[in-house]
Scaffold this motif. Structure first.
Motif, PDB file in Angstrom:
ATOM      1  N   ARG B 148       0.764  -1.312  -0.059  1.00 40.70           N
ATOM      2  CA  ARG B 148       0.144  -0.130  -0.047  1.00 40.70           C
ATOM      3  C   ARG B 148       0.964   1.342  -0.179  1.00 40.70           C
ATOM      4  O   ARG B 148       1.848   1.269   0.555  1.00 40.70           O
ATOM      5  CB  ARG B 148      -0.826  -0.031   1.185  1.00 40.70           C
ATOM      6  CG  ARG B 148      -2.161  -1.030   1.091  1.00 40.70           C
ATOM      7  CD  ARG B 148      -3.296  -0.725   1.849  1.00 40.70           C
ATOM      8  NE  ARG B 148      -3.436  -1.915   2.950  1.00 40.70           N
ATOM      9  CZ  ARG B 148      -4.277  -2.757   2.957  1.00 40.70           C
ATOM     10  NH1 ARG B 148      -5.329  -2.773   2.132  1.00 40.70           N
ATOM     11  NH2 ARG B 148      -4.479  -3.412   3.957  1.00 40.70           N
ATOM     12  N   SER B 149       0.452   2.293  -0.505  1.00 45.33           N
ATOM     13  CA  SER B 149       1.107   3.492  -0.548  1.00 45.33           C
ATOM     14  C   SER B 149       1.080   4.154   0.806  1.00 45.33           C
ATOM     15  O   SER B 149       0.167   3.827   1.702  1.00 45.33           O
ATOM     16  CB  SER B 149       0.349   4.536  -1.734  1.00 45.33           C
ATOM     17  OG  SER B 149      -0.938   4.818  -1.147  1.00 45.33           O
ATOM     18  N   GLU B 151      -0.407   6.889   1.730  1.00 48.97           N
ATOM     19  CA  GLU B 151      -1.595   7.543   2.173  1.00 48.97           C
ATOM     20  C   GLU B 151      -2.287   6.127   2.587  1.00 48.97           C
ATOM     21  O   GLU B 151      -3.145   6.205   3.723  1.00 48.97           O
ATOM     22  CB  GLU B 151      -2.219   8.253   1.073  1.00 48.97           C
ATOM     23  CG  GLU B 151      -3.685   8.911   1.460  1.00 48.97           C
ATOM     24  CD  GLU B 151      -4.179   9.445   0.146  1.00 48.97           C
ATOM     25  OE1 GLU B 151      -3.409   9.467  -0.790  1.00 48.97           O
ATOM     26  OE2 GLU B 151      -5.528   9.908   0.366  1.00 48.97           O
ATOM     27  N   GLU B 152      -2.422   5.231   1.859  1.00 46.45           N
ATOM     28  CA  GLU B 152      -3.062   3.847   2.319  1.00 46.45           C
ATOM     29  C   GLU B 152      -2.619   3.448   3.662  1.00 46.45           C
ATOM     30  O   GLU B 152      -3.536   2.940   4.245  1.00 46.45           O
ATOM     31  CB  GLU B 152      -3.239   2.723   1.079  1.00 46.45           C
ATOM     32  CG  GLU B 152      -3.921   3.559  -0.208  1.00 46.45           C
ATOM     33  CD  GLU B 152      -3.381   2.372  -1.325  1.00 46.45           C
ATOM     34  OE1 GLU B 152      -4.385   2.010  -2.009  1.00 46.45           O
ATOM     35  OE2 GLU B 152      -2.118   2.158  -1.732  1.00 46.45           O
ATOM     36  N   ARG B 153      -1.480   3.229   3.921  1.00 48.04           N
ATOM     37  CA  ARG B 153      -0.937   2.724   4.974  1.00 48.04           C
ATOM     38  C   ARG B 153      -1.354   3.453   6.051  1.00 48.04           C
ATOM     39  O   ARG B 153      -1.739   3.028   7.178  1.00 48.04           O
ATOM     40  CB  ARG B 153       0.428   2.706   4.925  1.00 48.04           C
ATOM     41  CG  ARG B 153       1.095   1.877   4.439  1.00 48.04           C
ATOM     42  CD  ARG B 153       2.802   1.725   4.529  1.00 48.04           C
ATOM     43  NE  ARG B 153       3.321   1.745   3.083  1.00 48.04           N
ATOM     44  CZ  ARG B 153       4.563   1.897   2.808  1.00 48.04           C
ATOM     45  NH1 ARG B 153       5.400   2.090   3.921  1.00 48.04           N
ATOM     46  NH2 ARG B 153       5.000   1.545   1.829  1.00 48.04           N
ATOM     47  N   THR B 199       2.036  13.249   4.500  1.00 47.15           N
ATOM     48  CA  THR B 199       0.956  12.437   4.073  1.00 47.15           C
ATOM     49  C   THR B 199      -0.119  12.818   4.904  1.00 47.15           C
ATOM     50  O   THR B 199      -1.311  12.643   4.554  1.00 47.15           O
ATOM     51  CB  THR B 199       1.270  11.207   4.182  1.00 47.15           C
ATOM     52  OG1 THR B 199       2.317  10.731   3.589  1.00 47.15           O
ATOM     53  CG2 THR B 199       0.239  10.111   3.859  1.00 47.15           C
TER      54      THR B 199
END
Lengths: 249, 249
Positions: B148-149, B151-153, B199
């Motif tokens: 995951r990126s 942001e996703e993380r 982020t």
DNA sequence: CGTCGATTTGACTAAGATCAATTTAGGTGG
DNA sequence: CCACCTAAATTGATCTTAGTCAAATCGACG
């Protein structure tokens, strides 16, 4: 006719002194083997509810797919390991399992497992230990993904796999074969195939590993361990002690 | 004088119907609480050998340091969680624990745990379940780090922490406070502090979270869960069922 | 011979790291 | 109350690692 002891039981016994009755009850719960082809997903739901597996022979891996096709492989498993035990215990099915090679597997039904723990409580402690050991491997993998470079990750994972496989007698002539294509290794390491391939090259040129059609072969585990700075302690393996049963290569 | 039931036992009981005798024996093994300051490492070796902890109050985390100073945080823990149980079971000490806030902790000695499992076998099954649940969280974290990126993380981890904390009653006025500085969050997510900070910004601007001196506050968990596409199933939490005890916020 | 999946290579892009200041906010001592 | 200290947060500029896209190669197998 007496059969050889299932690999999973052999592994549990390395740790916990299981009584004959306990080992026997577990063996009965494991029952006969199922055959699974290579490169196929394993069913976690049977007609009789959730099942897990104990691997008797062959390699498989646990993975999770994201919605958009990305995939992360969580870990690799072979003879003596368990597949889906956590899922079985938690009654969730948050990820999937797939074989790499043809596999021989024992089914483990939840019902049987619950009965087993009730009748032979020490088996719960033994399984607890097995689960703890699996988790230690996952944690080390997590550390690699979070904080190690592509090269370091690759080195560490190959060391982990080769050490584990060797400690269970899966080494052939001093070499350990990891029967996984590069796409699979990349998904385990959180890398693209292209970058994995490039990371692999210097290791091949130095004779540490080799790519063969049937998978990657670790040629010089000792040097790999040294160069990667790999410490196998978390595996419960003691490579430097020739008297220990886990001594390898 | 009767004391309130330790948080760890309360959590085990949510899952396994423990008998009074079992709960009592476990409570006896947990014994009195130790106080630990915020931001200090916890000792895993006492005068009486290896110890683990059951958290009664406060936040802590498990981490591993690499040789060169890099650090990866494996997971966060608070009231009802256990610290170092795996290490205790495996007799290895592959990583460390550190408090975020002042903590109240029960000590768990290996000897006591072994005796407990021998006398009350169902406790082994209960602890097995707790360990399986912890591992599910680690696995999800691993998937984030691998695929995951940033942001996703970040979104997923905040959802995980906020859901877990909320399900144990740690929400204040609909908000969940994660008492961790950005350096700690970054080490958990495998990111640099600088990038974590960047982020975080859009999430703050959209009112999802807030940074306060005492830590990050999740303001709108519902929206965060939705935007992150977070599925809390692996936590064994059911946020949409108002009748379920885990219903939150 | 042709196909299909896996591997390999090149060229380019992008996510996130690193380096270097600067700002902020609490806590401390005077 | 204010000057000062420190850890944490923030910002800008630049660099690296690894991803993406595209094409070529290779090998097993029908």
């Amino acid at each position: 006719m007496a059969r050889a002891q299932p690999a999973f039981i052999a592994r549990l016994r390395e740790f916990e002194g299981l009584a004959e009755a306990e080992a026997g009850a577990l063996a009965a719960a494991l029952g006969d083997c199922v055959e699974a082809e290579g490169r196929t997903d394993l069913q976690l739901e049977g007609e009789e509810g959730a099942v897990a597996y104990a691997i008797e022979a062959g390699w498989a891996y646990a993975y999770k797919d994201l919605e958009d096709g990305r995939r992360q492989i969580v870990g690799f498993h072979f003879a003596g390991d368990t597949l889906g035990l956590r899922t079985l215990l938690l009654r969730t099915s948050d990820h999937a399992f797939r074989t790499l090679t043809p596999c021989r597997l024992h089914r483990l039904r939840r019902r049987d497992l619950e009965g087993l723990f009730a009748d032979h409580p020490r088996l719960a402690a033994a399984v607890l230990w097995a689960l703890a050991r699996d988790e230690a491997i996952v944690v080390e993998h997590l550390v690699s993904l979070g904080r190690r470079s592509a090269e370091e990750r690759l080195g560490h994972m190959l060391c982990e796999l080769a050490c584990r496989a060797a400690s269970r007698g899966l080494a052939e002539a001093g070499a350990v074969r990891v029967p996984a294509p590069q796409t699979v290794l990349a998904d385990a390491l959180g890398l693209s195939v292209v970058h994995l391939n490039r990371t692999l090259r210097p290791m091949r040129e130095r004779g540490l590993v080799e790519i063969e059609p049937t998978g990657l072969v670790v040629r010089d585990l000792g040097r790999l361990v040294e160069e990667a700075g790999f410490d196998p302690a978390f595996l419960g393996i003691y490579p430097d002690d020739p008297d220990h049963p886990d001594h390898m290569l």
